[in-house]
Scaffold this motif. Structure first.
Motif, PDB file in Angstrom:
ATOM      1  N   ILE A  83       4.990   6.636  -5.691  1.00 45.77           N
ATOM      2  CA  ILE A  83       4.025   7.577  -6.273  1.00 45.77           C
ATOM      3  C   ILE A  83       4.354   7.826  -7.736  1.00 45.77           C
ATOM      4  O   ILE A  83       3.472   7.813  -8.606  1.00 45.77           O
ATOM      5  N   GLY A  84       5.632   8.060  -8.035  1.00 43.07           N
ATOM      6  CA  GLY A  84       6.034   8.308  -9.418  1.00 43.07           C
ATOM      7  C   GLY A  84       5.711   7.136 -10.315  1.00 43.07           C
ATOM      8  O   GLY A  84       5.198   7.317 -11.435  1.00 43.07           O
ATOM      9  N   ALA A  85       5.990   5.926  -9.844  1.00 44.43           N
ATOM     10  CA  ALA A  85       5.719   4.738 -10.642  1.00 44.43           C
ATOM     11  C   ALA A  85       4.222   4.538 -10.837  1.00 44.43           C
ATOM     12  O   ALA A  85       3.763   4.177 -11.926  1.00 44.43           O
ATOM     13  N   ALA A  86       3.444   4.767  -9.783  1.00 43.60           N
ATOM     14  CA  ALA A  86       1.986   4.629  -9.880  1.00 43.60           C
ATOM     15  C   ALA A  86       1.413   5.634 -10.870  1.00 43.60           C
ATOM     16  O   ALA A  86       0.504   5.308 -11.644  1.00 43.60           O
ATOM     17  N   ARG A  87       1.934   6.854 -10.835  1.00 39.11           N
ATOM     18  CA  ARG A  87       1.471   7.873 -11.784  1.00 39.11           C
ATOM     19  C   ARG A  87       1.742   7.460 -13.229  1.00 39.11           C
ATOM     20  O   ARG A  87       1.006   7.833 -14.146  1.00 39.11           O
ATOM     21  N   ALA A  88       2.806   6.668 -13.423  1.00 39.84           N
ATOM     22  CA  ALA A  88       3.155   6.208 -14.768  1.00 39.84           C
ATOM     23  C   ALA A  88       2.413   4.938 -15.158  1.00 39.84           C
ATOM     24  O   ALA A  88       2.616   4.411 -16.252  1.00 39.84           O
ATOM     25  N   GLY A  89       1.552   4.443 -14.260  1.00 38.74           N
ATOM     26  CA  GLY A  89       0.733   3.284 -14.579  1.00 38.74           C
ATOM     27  C   GLY A  89       1.270   1.953 -14.108  1.00 38.74           C
ATOM     28  O   GLY A  89       0.723   0.903 -14.444  1.00 38.74           O
ATOM     29  N   SER A  90       2.345   1.962 -13.319  1.00 44.68           N
ATOM     30  CA  SER A  90       2.917   0.724 -12.818  1.00 44.68           C
ATOM     31  C   SER A  90       2.264   0.313 -11.501  1.00 44.68           C
ATOM     32  O   SER A  90       1.713   1.151 -10.782  1.00 44.68           O
ATOM     33  N   HIS A  91       2.314  -0.980 -11.198  1.00 46.99           N
ATOM     34  CA  HIS A  91       1.873  -1.479  -9.897  1.00 46.99           C
ATOM     35  C   HIS A  91       3.094  -1.597  -8.990  1.00 46.99           C
ATOM     36  O   HIS A  91       4.146  -2.069  -9.419  1.00 46.99           O
ATOM     37  N   VAL A  92       2.941  -1.187  -7.750  1.00 44.35           N
ATOM     38  CA  VAL A  92       4.077  -1.097  -6.828  1.00 44.35           C
ATOM     39  C   VAL A  92       3.838  -1.969  -5.610  1.00 44.35           C
ATOM     40  O   VAL A  92       2.797  -1.870  -4.953  1.00 44.35           O
ATOM     41  N   ILE A  93       4.818  -2.817  -5.304  1.00 47.05           N
ATOM     42  CA  ILE A  93       4.771  -3.629  -4.094  1.00 47.05           C
ATOM     43  C   ILE A  93       5.821  -3.102  -3.126  1.00 47.05           C
ATOM     44  O   ILE A  93       7.016  -3.089  -3.430  1.00 47.05           O
ATOM     45  N   LEU A  94       5.365  -2.636  -1.981  1.00 47.78           N
ATOM     46  CA  LEU A  94       6.267  -2.214  -0.910  1.00 47.78           C
ATOM     47  C   LEU A  94       6.691  -3.478  -0.174  1.00 47.78           C
ATOM     48  O   LEU A  94       5.864  -4.140   0.436  1.00 47.78           O
ATOM     49  N   ALA A  95       7.974  -3.818  -0.280  1.00 49.48           N
ATOM     50  CA  ALA A  95       8.475  -5.069   0.267  1.00 49.48           C
ATOM     51  C   ALA A  95       9.132  -4.811   1.613  1.00 49.48           C
ATOM     52  O   ALA A  95      10.257  -4.313   1.677  1.00 49.48           O
ATOM     53  N   GLY A  96       8.426  -5.148   2.682  1.00 46.07           N
ATOM     54  CA  GLY A  96       8.970  -4.897   4.007  1.00 46.07           C
ATOM     55  C   GLY A  96       7.960  -5.180   5.091  1.00 46.07           C
ATOM     56  O   GLY A  96       6.864  -5.695   4.832  1.00 46.07           O
ATOM     57  N   GLY A  97       8.330  -4.811   6.312  1.00 46.54           N
ATOM     58  CA  GLY A  97       7.477  -5.060   7.458  1.00 46.54           C
ATOM     59  C   GLY A  97       6.683  -3.844   7.876  1.00 46.54           C
ATOM     60  O   GLY A  97       6.137  -3.107   7.042  1.00 46.54           O
ATOM     61  N   THR A  98       6.652  -3.587   9.174  1.00 51.41           N
ATOM     62  CA  THR A  98       5.791  -2.525   9.688  1.00 51.41           C
ATOM     63  C   THR A  98       6.230  -1.126   9.263  1.00 51.41           C
ATOM     64  O   THR A  98       5.425  -0.197   9.300  1.00 51.41           O
ATOM     65  N   GLN A  99       7.489  -0.976   8.836  1.00 55.27           N
ATOM     66  CA  GLN A  99       7.923   0.317   8.301  1.00 55.27           C
ATOM     67  C   GLN A  99       7.088   0.736   7.097  1.00 55.27           C
ATOM     68  O   GLN A  99       6.956   1.931   6.811  1.00 55.27           O
ATOM     69  N   MET A 100       6.546  -0.260   6.391  1.00 53.12           N
ATOM     70  CA  MET A 100       5.754   0.060   5.202  1.00 53.12           C
ATOM     71  C   MET A 100       4.492   0.834   5.573  1.00 53.12           C
ATOM     72  O   MET A 100       3.908   1.520   4.741  1.00 53.12           O
ATOM     73  N   GLY A 101       4.066   0.739   6.839  1.00 55.30           N
ATOM     74  CA  GLY A 101       2.945   1.550   7.292  1.00 55.30           C
ATOM     75  C   GLY A 101       3.259   3.029   7.209  1.00 55.30           C
ATOM     76  O   GLY A 101       2.386   3.848   6.859  1.00 55.30           O
ATOM     77  N   ALA A 102       4.499   3.395   7.503  1.00 57.86           N
ATOM     78  CA  ALA A 102       4.909   4.797   7.407  1.00 57.86           C
ATOM     79  C   ALA A 102       4.972   5.248   5.955  1.00 57.86           C
ATOM     80  O   ALA A 102       4.558   6.364   5.615  1.00 57.86           O
ATOM     81  N   VAL A 103       5.494   4.387   5.089  1.00 60.18           N
ATOM     82  CA  VAL A 103       5.539   4.716   3.657  1.00 60.18           C
ATOM     83  C   VAL A 103       4.119   4.890   3.124  1.00 60.18           C
ATOM     84  O   VAL A 103       3.829   5.831   2.370  1.00 60.18           O
ATOM     85  N   LEU A 104       3.225   3.990   3.530  1.00 55.96           N
ATOM     86  CA  LEU A 104       1.822   4.074   3.116  1.00 55.96           C
ATOM     87  C   LEU A 104       1.190   5.381   3.589  1.00 55.96           C
ATOM     88  O   LEU A 104       0.457   6.042   2.828  1.00 55.96           O
ATOM     89  N   ALA A 105       1.460   5.776   4.816  1.00 61.28           N
ATOM     90  CA  ALA A 105       0.897   7.011   5.356  1.00 61.28           C
ATOM     91  C   ALA A 105       1.414   8.228   4.603  1.00 61.28           C
ATOM     92  O   ALA A 105       0.679   9.198   4.377  1.00 61.28           O
ATOM     93  N   PHE A 106       2.684   8.194   4.215  1.00 60.84           N
ATOM     94  CA  PHE A 106       3.250   9.306   3.438  1.00 60.84           C
ATOM     95  C   PHE A 106       2.542   9.400   2.091  1.00 60.84           C
ATOM     96  O   PHE A 106       2.131  10.495   1.657  1.00 60.84           O
ATOM     97  N   VAL A 107       2.387   8.255   1.409  1.00 57.24           N
ATOM     98  CA  VAL A 107       1.717   8.242   0.100  1.00 57.24           C
ATOM     99  C   VAL A 107       0.288   8.758   0.233  1.00 57.24           C
ATOM    100  O   VAL A 107      -0.159   9.587  -0.569  1.00 57.24           O
ATOM    101  N   LYS A 108      -0.430   8.298   1.242  1.00 57.45           N
ATOM    102  CA  LYS A 108      -1.821   8.713   1.441  1.00 57.45           C
ATOM    103  C   LYS A 108      -1.927  10.223   1.593  1.00 57.45           C
ATOM    104  O   LYS A 108      -2.833  10.860   1.028  1.00 57.45           O
ATOM    105  N   SER A 109      -1.013  10.815   2.341  1.00 60.90           N
ATOM    106  CA  SER A 109      -1.068  12.250   2.593  1.00 60.90           C
ATOM    107  C   SER A 109      -0.589  13.069   1.400  1.00 60.90           C
ATOM    108  O   SER A 109      -1.095  14.155   1.148  1.00 60.90           O
TER     109      SER A 109
END
Length: 362
Positions: A233-259
């Protein structure tokens, strides 16, 4: 092509990677990894607490300090950090280790988000709320500063039993993650994970979907979820593109960011391996579509012709992903390195590990 796009528009991330990126490995532990049979990320349950620190050390040094051994199983199956290290060294990328809350700390330089190790979610709340809030606050600061310096961030993770706590977090947030989480084992202990999650939710008194990601993490999550999410979130706010590198755990990270900050989603993508995508016992694509459909890509790396059984084991469903392997491979492809060259680099490093193993065995 060295990677396959499964979902969304990945072009902006390709352009950002070409302009320069940094790889961030977020490490942490959860005492859920001590539950027998829940993970194979350690020779025995108590050793899983050493895995994230050892992964971080190998990634930076090519050897481990917290354990006096080679980071592979006795029969030659290596940590996925082997893949990540080889790919990142080819592209000459910088690596930053971030401690979200690891019970064993690596003996290398790292950034500390001042988190704590996660507890066994079947017996206790995972973390105190104030600890999660501190991790998020510090992660946002770190992400924003990294985002000012790099057009792209690739964020990987190492946390044994992380798919179980990720499932618990996702279900607590109202998502159907029951049969979508992967495993480092070729035989996914799905029923055990489901049992653990049900016990955790019952213990925590979570009977309906929560709308507070910090509360959900504190009840049934782990320190890596809020750490990765807040850095992103911090990097995105600063204008960077972020790649979450991982498997199904990234679904939880995505859900946290969305909320927490939905505006950051437009700058997020997920990169993984074909081994994870091909896992019939999991469903990363379906999970991402359910949470929020951001771009998903996978590296096409194939180990079927590797001369060592320990490497060919990836094709049989062992490990699949971890330590940002998929993201680092995709980045190497974007930077112009074909998979044949990447495989040769991996093979060289693997043979160095075998030499060390033989010396230690003498």
């Amino acid at each position: 092509m060295g990677y396959t796009i499964h979902l969304g528009d990945f072009e902006p991330f390709i352009n950002a990677i070409k302009q320069g990126f940094i790889f961030t490995l977020t490490i942490g532990t959860t005492d859920a990894s001590l539950i027998p049979g829940i993970t194979i990320a350690g020779a025995k349950p108590e050793l899983t607490h050493f895995t994230p620190a050892a992964d971080a050390e190998y990634l930076l040094l090519g050897r481990c300090r917290v354990i006096n051994t080679v980071p592979m199983t006795p029969d030659g199956k290596p940590t996925p950090a082997l893949i990540t290290r080889a790919a990142l060294r080819l592209v000459n990328a910088g690596v930053l280790v971030v401690n979200a809350g690891s019970r064993v700390r690596p003996l290398i330089p790292y950034v500390d988000l001042q988190g704590e190790p996660g507890l066994d979610i079947t017996r206790n709340d995972a973390l105190r709320r104030d600890v999660v809030e501190r991790v998020v606050d510090n992660g946002l600061v770190l992400g924003e500063n990294l985002g000012r310096s790099f057009r792209a961030l690739i964020i990987g993770e190492s946390i044994p039993a992380g798919t179980t706590t990720a499932m618990a977090f996702l279900v607590a947030m109202g998502y159907d993650a029951w049969h979508k989480m992967s495993s480092a084992s070729p035989v996914n202990p799905r029923e055990l994970k489901i049992s653990v999650v049900k016990r955790a939710l019952e213990r925590a008194g979570v009977s309906k979907a929560l709308d507070d990601p910090i509360l959900a993490v504190s009840k049934v999550g782990d320190p890596v979820i809020p750490a990765m999410a807040s850095i992103a979130i911090g990097a995105a706010r600063a204008g960077s593109h972020v790649i979450l590198a991982g498997g199904t755990q990234m679904g939880a990270v995505l859900a946290f960011v969305k909320s927490f900050d939905k505006s950051a989603l437009s700058r997020l993508a997920i990169a993984t391996t074909r081994w994870l995508i091909n896992d019939k016992s999991a469903d990363l694509i379906g999970l991402v579509k359910e949470v929020y459909p951001i771009p998903v890509v996978s590296s096409n790396l194939d180990f079927r012709d590797m001369p060592y059984e320990g490497l060919r084991a990836f094709e049989e469903g062992f490990v699949k992903e971890g330590v940002g392997a998929g993201g680092s491979l995709v980045a190497a492809s974007i930077m112009g390195f074909d998979l044949g060259r990447v495989k040769m680099a991996i093979l060289r490093d693997y043979e160095e590990l075998l030499k060390t193993l033989r010396v230690q065995g003498m």
